[in-house]
Enzyme design. Structure first.
Site, PDB file in Angstrom:
ATOM      1  N   ASP A   9       0.863  -1.186   0.000  1.00  0.00           N
ATOM      2  CA  ASP A   9       0.000   0.000   0.000  1.00  0.00           C
ATOM      3  C   ASP A   9       0.900   1.237   0.000  1.00  0.00           C
ATOM      4  O   ASP A   9       1.691   1.426   0.926  1.00  0.00           O
ATOM      5  CB  ASP A   9      -0.861  -0.067   1.270  1.00  0.00           C
ATOM      6  CG  ASP A   9      -1.767   1.134   1.435  1.00  0.00           C
ATOM      7  OD1 ASP A   9      -1.629   2.117   0.688  1.00  0.00           O
ATOM      8  OD2 ASP A   9      -2.613   1.085   2.343  1.00  0.00           O
ATOM      9  N   ILE A  10       0.769   2.066  -0.998  1.00  0.00           N
ATOM     10  CA  ILE A  10       1.669   3.224  -1.141  1.00  0.00           C
ATOM     11  C   ILE A  10       1.552   4.199   0.034  1.00  0.00           C
ATOM     12  O   ILE A  10       2.513   4.892   0.361  1.00  0.00           O
ATOM     13  CB  ILE A  10       1.427   3.945  -2.499  1.00  0.00           C
ATOM     14  CG1 ILE A  10       2.634   4.813  -2.857  1.00  0.00           C
ATOM     15  CG2 ILE A  10       0.142   4.768  -2.488  1.00  0.00           C
ATOM     16  CD1 ILE A  10       2.638   5.322  -4.290  1.00  0.00           C
ATOM     17  N   ASN A  23      -7.248  12.590 -10.790  1.00  0.00           N
ATOM     18  CA  ASN A  23      -7.977  12.843 -12.035  1.00  0.00           C
ATOM     19  C   ASN A  23      -8.001  14.347 -12.274  1.00  0.00           C
ATOM     20  O   ASN A  23      -7.575  15.114 -11.420  1.00  0.00           O
ATOM     21  CB  ASN A  23      -9.376  12.233 -12.011  1.00  0.00           C
ATOM     22  CG  ASN A  23     -10.167  12.701 -10.815  1.00  0.00           C
ATOM     23  OD1 ASN A  23     -10.084  13.871 -10.434  1.00  0.00           O
ATOM     24  ND2 ASN A  23     -10.908  11.810 -10.198  1.00  0.00           N
ATOM     25  N   VAL A  32      -6.227   4.419  -5.859  1.00  0.00           N
ATOM     26  CA  VAL A  32      -5.105   4.908  -5.064  1.00  0.00           C
ATOM     27  C   VAL A  32      -5.361   6.351  -4.609  1.00  0.00           C
ATOM     28  O   VAL A  32      -4.951   6.752  -3.513  1.00  0.00           O
ATOM     29  CB  VAL A  32      -3.783   4.731  -5.850  1.00  0.00           C
ATOM     30  CG1 VAL A  32      -3.643   5.688  -6.993  1.00  0.00           C
ATOM     31  CG2 VAL A  32      -2.602   4.825  -4.918  1.00  0.00           C
ATOM     32  N   ASP A  33      -6.069   7.115  -5.410  1.00  0.00           N
ATOM     33  CA  ASP A  33      -6.411   8.501  -5.051  1.00  0.00           C
ATOM     34  C   ASP A  33      -7.225   8.522  -3.753  1.00  0.00           C
ATOM     35  O   ASP A  33      -6.913   9.271  -2.817  1.00  0.00           O
ATOM     36  CB  ASP A  33      -7.221   9.117  -6.210  1.00  0.00           C
ATOM     37  CG  ASP A  33      -7.384  10.620  -6.088  1.00  0.00           C
ATOM     38  OD1 ASP A  33      -6.927  11.204  -5.085  1.00  0.00           O
ATOM     39  OD2 ASP A  33      -7.971  11.230  -7.001  1.00  0.00           O
ATOM     40  N   SER A 119      -2.580   4.960 -14.170  1.00  0.00           N
ATOM     41  CA  SER A 119      -3.446   4.596 -15.311  1.00  0.00           C
ATOM     42  C   SER A 119      -3.804   3.111 -15.412  1.00  0.00           C
ATOM     43  O   SER A 119      -4.526   2.733 -16.334  1.00  0.00           O
ATOM     44  CB  SER A 119      -2.844   5.030 -16.669  1.00  0.00           C
ATOM     45  OG  SER A 119      -2.953   6.421 -16.839  1.00  0.00           O
ATOM     46  N   THR A 120      -3.316   2.280 -14.498  1.00  0.00           N
ATOM     47  CA  THR A 120      -3.562   0.837 -14.667  1.00  0.00           C
ATOM     48  C   THR A 120      -4.806   0.337 -13.939  1.00  0.00           C
ATOM     49  O   THR A 120      -5.102  -0.854 -13.977  1.00  0.00           O
ATOM     50  CB  THR A 120      -2.362  -0.011 -14.181  1.00  0.00           C
ATOM     51  OG1 THR A 120      -2.210   0.172 -12.772  1.00  0.00           O
ATOM     52  CG2 THR A 120      -1.089   0.364 -14.890  1.00  0.00           C
ATOM     53  N   GLY A 121      -5.521   1.244 -13.277  1.00  0.00           N
ATOM     54  CA  GLY A 121      -6.746   0.833 -12.587  1.00  0.00           C
ATOM     55  C   GLY A 121      -7.944   1.239 -13.426  1.00  0.00           C
ATOM     56  O   GLY A 121      -8.175   0.696 -14.510  1.00  0.00           O
ATOM     57  N   TYR A 123      -8.333   3.615 -15.327  1.00  0.00           N
ATOM     58  CA  TYR A 123      -8.003   4.150 -16.647  1.00  0.00           C
ATOM     59  C   TYR A 123      -7.550   3.078 -17.645  1.00  0.00           C
ATOM     60  O   TYR A 123      -7.229   3.376 -18.800  1.00  0.00           O
ATOM     61  CB  TYR A 123      -6.975   5.282 -16.536  1.00  0.00           C
ATOM     62  CG  TYR A 123      -7.586   6.595 -16.047  1.00  0.00           C
ATOM     63  CD1 TYR A 123      -8.921   6.662 -15.660  1.00  0.00           C
ATOM     64  CD2 TYR A 123      -6.845   7.768 -15.981  1.00  0.00           C
ATOM     65  CE1 TYR A 123      -9.492   7.844 -15.208  1.00  0.00           C
ATOM     66  CE2 TYR A 123      -7.405   8.967 -15.544  1.00  0.00           C
ATOM     67  CZ  TYR A 123      -8.732   8.996 -15.155  1.00  0.00           C
ATOM     68  OH  TYR A 123      -9.289  10.170 -14.725  1.00  0.00           O
TER      69      TYR A 123
HETATM   70  P1  ADP Z   1      -6.020   5.264 -12.560  1.00  0.00           P
HETATM   71  O1  ADP Z   1      -7.327   6.015 -12.570  1.00  0.00           O
HETATM   72  O2  ADP Z   1      -4.836   6.152 -12.892  1.00  0.00           O
HETATM   73  O3  ADP Z   1      -6.080   4.008 -13.370  1.00  0.00           O
HETATM   74  P2  ADP Z   1      -6.372   3.777 -10.057  1.00  0.00           P
HETATM   75  O4  ADP Z   1      -6.269   4.325  -8.680  1.00  0.00           O
HETATM   76  O5  ADP Z   1      -7.706   3.293 -10.499  1.00  0.00           O
HETATM   77  O6  ADP Z   1      -5.776   4.909 -11.027  1.00  0.00           O
HETATM   78  O7  ADP Z   1      -5.334   2.582 -10.206  1.00  0.00           O
HETATM   79  C1  ADP Z   1      -3.949   2.742 -10.370  1.00  0.00           C
HETATM   80  C2  ADP Z   1      -3.223   1.584  -9.709  1.00  0.00           C
HETATM   81  O8  ADP Z   1      -3.146   1.819  -8.298  1.00  0.00           O
HETATM   82  C3  ADP Z   1      -3.884   0.230  -9.871  1.00  0.00           C
HETATM   83  O9  ADP Z   1      -2.892  -0.699 -10.317  1.00  0.00           O
HETATM   84  C4  ADP Z   1      -4.345  -0.145  -8.457  1.00  0.00           C
HETATM   85  O10 ADP Z   1      -4.230  -1.547  -8.218  1.00  0.00           O
HETATM   86  C5  ADP Z   1      -3.338   0.598  -7.622  1.00  0.00           C
HETATM   87  N1  ADP Z   1      -3.711   0.908  -6.218  1.00  0.00           N
HETATM   88  C6  ADP Z   1      -4.931   1.039  -5.665  1.00  0.00           C
HETATM   89  N2  ADP Z   1      -4.822   1.328  -4.353  1.00  0.00           N
HETATM   90  C7  ADP Z   1      -3.491   1.387  -4.072  1.00  0.00           C
HETATM   91  C8  ADP Z   1      -2.706   1.632  -2.896  1.00  0.00           C
HETATM   92  N3  ADP Z   1      -3.275   1.897  -1.721  1.00  0.00           N
HETATM   93  N4  ADP Z   1      -1.348   1.602  -3.000  1.00  0.00           N
HETATM   94  C9  ADP Z   1      -0.746   1.353  -4.187  1.00  0.00           C
HETATM   95  N5  ADP Z   1      -1.415   1.121  -5.327  1.00  0.00           N
HETATM   96  C10 ADP Z   1      -2.769   1.136  -5.276  1.00  0.00           C
END
Ligand code: ADP
Length: 180
Positions: A9-10, A23, A32-33, A119-121, A123
């Site tokens: 978890d970042i 966004n 992640v946002d 962008s991998t979630g 997007y």
């Molecule tokens: P985007 O809209 O840019 O695609 P997302 O937040 O939907 O952003 O996803 C981007 C990446 O972040 C995905 O690979 C997701 O698995 C990952 N992610 C979600 N929560 C966390 C977290 N707490 N820490 C690290 N990575 C995360």
């Protein structure tokens, strides 16, 4: 410069700069946002509202980046960037996200920076494509300020793909960490 990949978890990673996959509205989202905003606390939201009014009235363009304080996070700053949507945007702009964040980290004297897989979630960018782009950016990046770049993958499978692609592409050794 050390390149690390972490599965975890970042919001728990102790670094000077944490990158948020925001966004264009900069007022919150899921993934992640949402996690970063929850962990940073309400003051982050207040700063973002102020930024929208005073600095980026039209929102943050894809590929650009902007700095806020990190509040309750164990970091000095958060760097927010907007990744392209894979199916309707220009995926080449993903490079700009990474390079603009690295530039802002240097300008803010950050010695370490942690990136999510932008962008991998929601997007839709395939993780393999993301890993290739990140690998290319890092291959060409040199810094006198940044000492460690950490790539944080939330999912086991994504972590394994990053490990493989970056491990093949990079000249330097990868430092691999799995968080509890
Ligand atoms: P985007 O809209 O840019 O695609 P997302 O937040 O939907 O952003 O996803 C981007 C990446 O972040 C995905 O690979 C997701 O698995 C990952 N992610 C979600 N929560 C966390 C977290 N707490 N820490 C690290 N990575 C995360």
């Amino acid at each position: 410069m050390k390149i690390s990949i972490i599965r975890g978890d970042i919001t728990k990673v102790k670094v000077d700069a944490i990158v948020n996959a925001a966004n264009f509205g900069m007022l919150g989202g899921g993934g992640v946002d949402g996690a970063i905003r929850r962990a940073a606390g309400h003051s982050l939201q207040e700063e973002c509202v102020r930024l929208r009014k005073e600095v980026i009235p039209n929102g943050l363009e894809t590929g650009k980046a902007i700095v806020t304080k990190a509040y309750n996070l164990p970091a000095k700053i958060i760097i927010h960037t907007v990744g392209p949507r894979y199916y309707s945007g220009d995926i080449n702009l993903l490079k700009n996200c990474y390079t603009n964040c690295l530039k802002l980290a240097e300008e803010n004297n950050c010695e370490s920076i942690a990136f999510p897989a932008i962008s991998t979630g929601a997007y839709g960018c395939p993780i393999e494509k993301s890993a290739e782009i990140v690998s290319e950016v890092l291959e060409n990046f040199k810094s006198d300020i940044i000492k460690e770049i950490i790539l944080v993958l939330f999912d086991e499978e994504d972590y394994e793909i990053y490990k493989r692609v970056l491990g093949n592409g990079m000249k330097t050794d990868l430092n691999e960490i799995i968080m509890d």
